[in-house]
Write an enzyme that holds these catalytic residues in place. Structure first.
Site, PDB file in Angstrom:
ATOM      1  CG  ASP A 137      -5.105 -21.351  22.817  1.00 52.82           C
ATOM      2  OD1 ASP A 137      -4.076 -21.009  22.147  1.00 52.82           O
ATOM      3  OD2 ASP A 137      -5.904 -20.698  23.101  1.00 52.82           O
ATOM      4  CG  HIS A 181     -11.716 -19.999  27.355  1.00 56.10           C
ATOM      5  ND1 HIS A 181     -11.680 -18.851  26.742  1.00 56.10           N
ATOM      6  CD2 HIS A 181     -10.374 -20.398  27.436  1.00 56.10           C
ATOM      7  CE1 HIS A 181     -10.654 -18.770  26.273  1.00 56.10           C
ATOM      8  NE2 HIS A 181      -9.680 -19.683  26.657  1.00 56.10           N
ATOM      9  NE  ARG A 212      -2.330 -11.327  28.083  1.00 57.66           N
ATOM     10  CZ  ARG A 212      -3.009 -12.387  27.171  1.00 57.66           C
ATOM     11  NH1 ARG A 212      -3.794 -13.188  28.150  1.00 57.66           N
ATOM     12  NH2 ARG A 212      -3.164 -12.121  26.153  1.00 57.66           N
ATOM     13  CG  ASP A 265      -6.833 -15.080  27.639  1.00 54.76           C
ATOM     14  OD1 ASP A 265      -6.140 -14.689  27.070  1.00 54.76           O
ATOM     15  OD2 ASP A 265      -7.685 -16.093  27.341  1.00 54.76           O
ATOM     16  CD  GLU A 274      -6.056 -11.379  25.024  1.00 49.35           C
ATOM     17  OE1 GLU A 274      -5.979 -11.394  23.607  1.00 49.35           O
ATOM     18  OE2 GLU A 274      -7.191 -11.946  25.293  1.00 49.35           O
ATOM     19  CG  HIS A 285       1.087 -14.948  23.424  1.00 48.04           C
ATOM     20  ND1 HIS A 285       0.666 -13.783  23.721  1.00 48.04           N
ATOM     21  CD2 HIS A 285       0.087 -15.550  23.051  1.00 48.04           C
ATOM     22  CE1 HIS A 285      -0.543 -13.896  24.107  1.00 48.04           C
ATOM     23  NE2 HIS A 285      -0.990 -15.300  23.906  1.00 48.04           N
ATOM     24  CG  ASP A 286      -2.466 -14.150  20.800  1.00 46.95           C
ATOM     25  OD1 ASP A 286      -2.172 -15.403  20.938  1.00 46.95           O
ATOM     26  OD2 ASP A 286      -3.128 -13.598  21.727  1.00 46.95           O
ATOM     27  NE  ARG A 298      -1.815 -18.681  18.210  1.00 44.91           N
ATOM     28  CZ  ARG A 298      -2.939 -18.731  19.037  1.00 44.91           C
ATOM     29  NH1 ARG A 298      -3.564 -17.718  19.903  1.00 44.91           N
ATOM     30  NH2 ARG A 298      -3.313 -19.962  19.513  1.00 44.91           N
TER      31      ARG A 298
HETATM   32  C1  GLC Z   1      -6.030 -14.814  24.324  1.00 46.26           C
HETATM   33  C2  GLC Z   1      -4.713 -15.292  24.065  1.00 46.26           C
HETATM   34  C3  GLC Z   1      -4.468 -16.533  23.161  1.00 46.26           C
HETATM   35  C4  GLC Z   1      -5.488 -17.704  23.203  1.00 46.26           C
HETATM   36  C5  GLC Z   1      -6.881 -16.991  23.435  1.00 46.26           C
HETATM   37  C6  GLC Z   1      -7.830 -18.071  23.963  1.00 46.26           C
HETATM   38  O1  GLC Z   1      -6.234 -14.002  23.060  1.00 46.26           O
HETATM   39  O2  GLC Z   1      -3.679 -14.363  23.858  1.00 46.26           O
HETATM   40  O3  GLC Z   1      -2.894 -16.700  22.823  1.00 46.26           O
HETATM   41  O4  GLC Z   1      -5.353 -18.040  22.116  1.00 46.26           O
HETATM   42  O5  GLC Z   1      -7.010 -15.836  24.417  1.00 46.26           O
HETATM   43  O6  GLC Z   1      -7.514 -18.302  25.448  1.00 46.26           O
END
Ligand code: GLC
Length: 673
Positions: free
Chosen positions: A168, A211, A309, A311, A353, A422-423, A547
């Site tokens: 990912d 996670h 950041r 996440d 995020e 990036h998403d 993506r």
């Molecule tokens: C955040 C990241 C994304 C990722 C997700 C799971 O949203 O920006 O790219 O897939 O977390 O970690």
């Protein structure tokens, strides 16, 4: 008794006092603080007295924030006091190890807590390998960042991720204490941070809180069925509870990773996996997870990371019968984590995020009892969504309405503003906002997906649908800035008018995120109009995740054209440089200054005012490829008798009682008189 005293009852008054950011310590917190100070003094015994004192002062200053954050999730546990002591020892121990130059930075930032809100802060975001090969390569490219004007540098996930290939984009971390081998070592990261610091640049690093990878040592323990590790995740003996949860849970990746639970092969049990099956959700109701992650954060802060950041934070707390997002405990935990940083590494800030609906967004900067105490930065997802919505419809009424009623952010926090990342882009537009301007919400979202995937007749966009959800009708969108803004199509078809408009659109996107308030984030390649990367289809680890089409490799040959007049790269890069210069010299753009959207000024010109002690700034954005005229009433009403545009440095073109805006033109007006 006078009316004003009885208007609010005791508990309500207490809540209000918290919102007002009153510094206080409750008797319970005070008692716990006294115990903590004793523990700390032991841990800091070896430090110079002044360093130890600085720590104790910070501990006292942020103790109530910490206590209030930890009490709701963990206070009822019998081992709460033991947990607190463990945590405090950890804070003190990591502070004791903090290098001298970072301790000096802590002091500096204590004096300039608004450092990240400065109009001079400009962000750049990239993957180390795609930008420069590895961390050593990045240090060679700092001149490029400086040339661009970037001083907030987010390097995409660089900690060790799962070995199997599918990771990912690095968001499946298997070791938070190591750097991905192909990128370098922890020492390289330390060196890079130091180099950047000398140039006044701050490094932002992803810390995936929700996670870890199924290969992380904690997950390996859980696979072996060891209870202490199973407790770090959400592990279920059978499907009964997972099935109950599923009734109200959405799916993040409905096509590629449907459902929210994954069987553990070794034990036959089930584990919670909100994202991919190899990303195991951590159980934050277990205080050990809090301690472990705080340790990771402080350790990386001591390497020199200045911004974390955080996440996928919206998912950090689960509650049966809910969508398990944005739960109140998430805000408690984030407040507590920030307090830990403020105590042990004061120079560090947190960015949440949380790509959530418009009503939840501002809560990540801290609202109500968390006011201004939660995250220093959060992504302004709604601004990004409305930017694309208005560009497609050439109509700014929905944007003005939605952003106009957006709650005010705390003055000490800032948005991270961006045109794309990036998403994928999900159309997080509130139904009530769309309805308020006469749009059918579902039909508008569907139009946007058609428009940006290029299927809408007349669309200039070349994006693609990401993770279609047939159950909800949701279709998110992938694509680079260049493809969504029409540059790719213009270059493919050799259409000069489209090309000119696409370049202007790209610069409008940047001007909007530069002016709206907060740190503008430029995604690598967008400063040059880099096209999408279709080679991802040939990579078995990427081909199911489009993506990757908007995560291209840096094309340094194209980048070299930024100094050749007449090229697209020059037009975009130099346009951006003009914006950087203008922003750097416009103190009105300091992020503590609020934004007031001017609704109703014009259906095609999005406008807002930034009130500032030096006088107001009025920003006007023409969202169409036609010349538009905006009434002079607004600048006049703001007391501007001689408006000047801070971007061009000249006076705006006035026609009678109106200001003329050329296609996609943006003006930042202040009064020169
Ligand atoms: C955040 C990241 C994304 C990722 C997700 C799971 O949203 O920006 O790219 O897939 O977390 O970690």
């Amino acid at each position: 008794m006078p009316g004003f005293l009885v208007a609010k009852s005791g508990p309500e008054m207490v809540e209000e006092a918290k919102v007002q950011n009153v510094l206080y310590m409750s008797p319970e917190a005070r008692a716990a603080f006294e115990r903590a100070v004793n523990v700390v003094r032991e841990e800091l015994a070896e430090l110079p007295a002044r360093d130890a004192e600085a720590f104790v002062l910070r501990l006292e200053r942020y103790w109530q924030d910490l206590f209030d954050g930890l009490e709701p999730p963990y206070g009822a546990r019998g081992d709460f006091a033991v947990f607190l002591e463990r945590l405090v020892r950890l804070l003190a121990a990591r502070y004791a190890q903090r290098p001298e130059d970072l301790k000096a930075l802590d002091l500096e930032r204590n004096l300039t807590p608004d450092w990240f809100q400065s109009e001079r802060r400009i962000g750049y975001v990239f993957y180390a390998d795609r930008f420069a090969g590895d961390l050593a390569g990045v240090s060679e490219r700092l001149d490029y960042l400086e040339e661009l004007g970037a001083n907030y540098v987010h390097i995409m996930p660089l900690l060790k991720s799962r070995p199997a290939g599918l990771d990912d984009g690095g968001y499946a971390v298997s070791d938070y204490r190591k750097v991905q081998e192909s990128l370098g070592t922890m020492e390289d990261l330390r060196g890079l941070c130091a180099l950047m610091r000398r140039r006044g640049m701050s490094l932002c690093l992803d810390l995936v809180l929700n996670h870890c990878a199924s290969e992380h040592e904690w997950a390996q323990g859980a696979r072996r069925g060891e209870p202490e590790y199973e407790e770090m995740f959400y592990v279920f003996g059978d499907r009964s509870l997972p099935d109950e949860y599923e009734k109200t849970l959405p799916e993040v990746f409905p096509e590629t990773a449907p459902g929210n639970f994954t069987p553990i092969e070794e034990t036959g049990k089930w584990v919670w996996t909100t994202f991919n099956d190899y990303q195991w959700d951590l159980n934050w109701s277990n205080p050990r997870v809090f301690v472990e992650m705080t340790d990771v954060l402080l350790t990386l802060a001591n390497v020199g990371v200045e911004v974390f950041r955080l996440d996928a934070v919206a998912f950090m707390w689960k509650e049966l019968g809910t969508d398990c997002q944005n739960r109140p405990e998430v805000h408690d935990l984030l407040q507590a984590l920030r307090a830990c940083s403020r105590i042990a590494c004061a120079a560090v800030i947190h960015k949440a995020e949380a790509i959530v609906g418009p009503d939840h967004l501002v809560t990540y900067l801290g609202t109500d009892a968390h006011h201004g105490k939660e995250s220093d930065l959060a992504y302004h997802n709604a601004l990004m969504v409305h930017l694309w919505s208005s560009l497609a419809s050439r109509d700014t009424r929905l944007m003005a309405h939605a952003l106009g009623r957006f709650p005010r952010k705390p003055a000490n926090a800032a948005w991270a503003t961006y045109a794309r990342c990036h998403d994928d882009i999900g159309w997080a537009i509130a139904d009530e906002d769309a309805s308020a301007v006469g749009l059918d919400p579902g039909a508008h979202r569907s139009f946007l997906s058609d428009y940006y995937s290029g299927t809408f007749i007349g669309s200039h966009a070349g994006g693609a649908v990401f993770e279609e959800n047939p159950r909800t009708g949701d279709r998110r969108i992938s694509g680079t800035l260049a493809s969504l803004a029409g540059l790719e199509l213009a270059q493919e078809t050799g259409d000069d008018v489209l090309l000119e408009m696409a370049v202007r659109r790209i610069l409008l996107c940047h001007a909007l995120i530069f002016g709206y308030g907060g740190i503008p984030l430029i995604y690598m390649g967008d400063e040059l109009g880099l096209p999408g990367d279709h080679a991802y289809l040939e990579d078995p680890n990427h081909r199911d995740d489009n993506r990757w089409m908007h995560r291209p490799r840096m094309d340094w040959k194209r980048a070299a054209r930024r100094s050749s007049q007449g090229t697209v790269e020059h037009a975009i890069f130099s346009g951006l440089r003009t914006l950087v210069e203008a922003r750097n010299h416009t103190p009105h753009l300091h992020a503590a200054t609020g934004v007031e959207v001017v609704d109703e000024l014009h259906p095609h010109v999005f406008s807002f005012v930034r009130p500032h002690p030096l006088g107001p700034l009025l920003a006007l954005h023409n969202f169409t490829e036609d010349v538009r005229y905006a009434s002079l009433d607004v600048p006049r009403g703001l007391g501007m008798t001689a408006p000047v545009d801070r971007i061009s440095g000249g006076a705006p073109r006035i026609m009678g009682d109106e200001i003329e805006l050329s296609p996609y033109e943006v003006l930042w007006l202040t009064d020169a008189s």
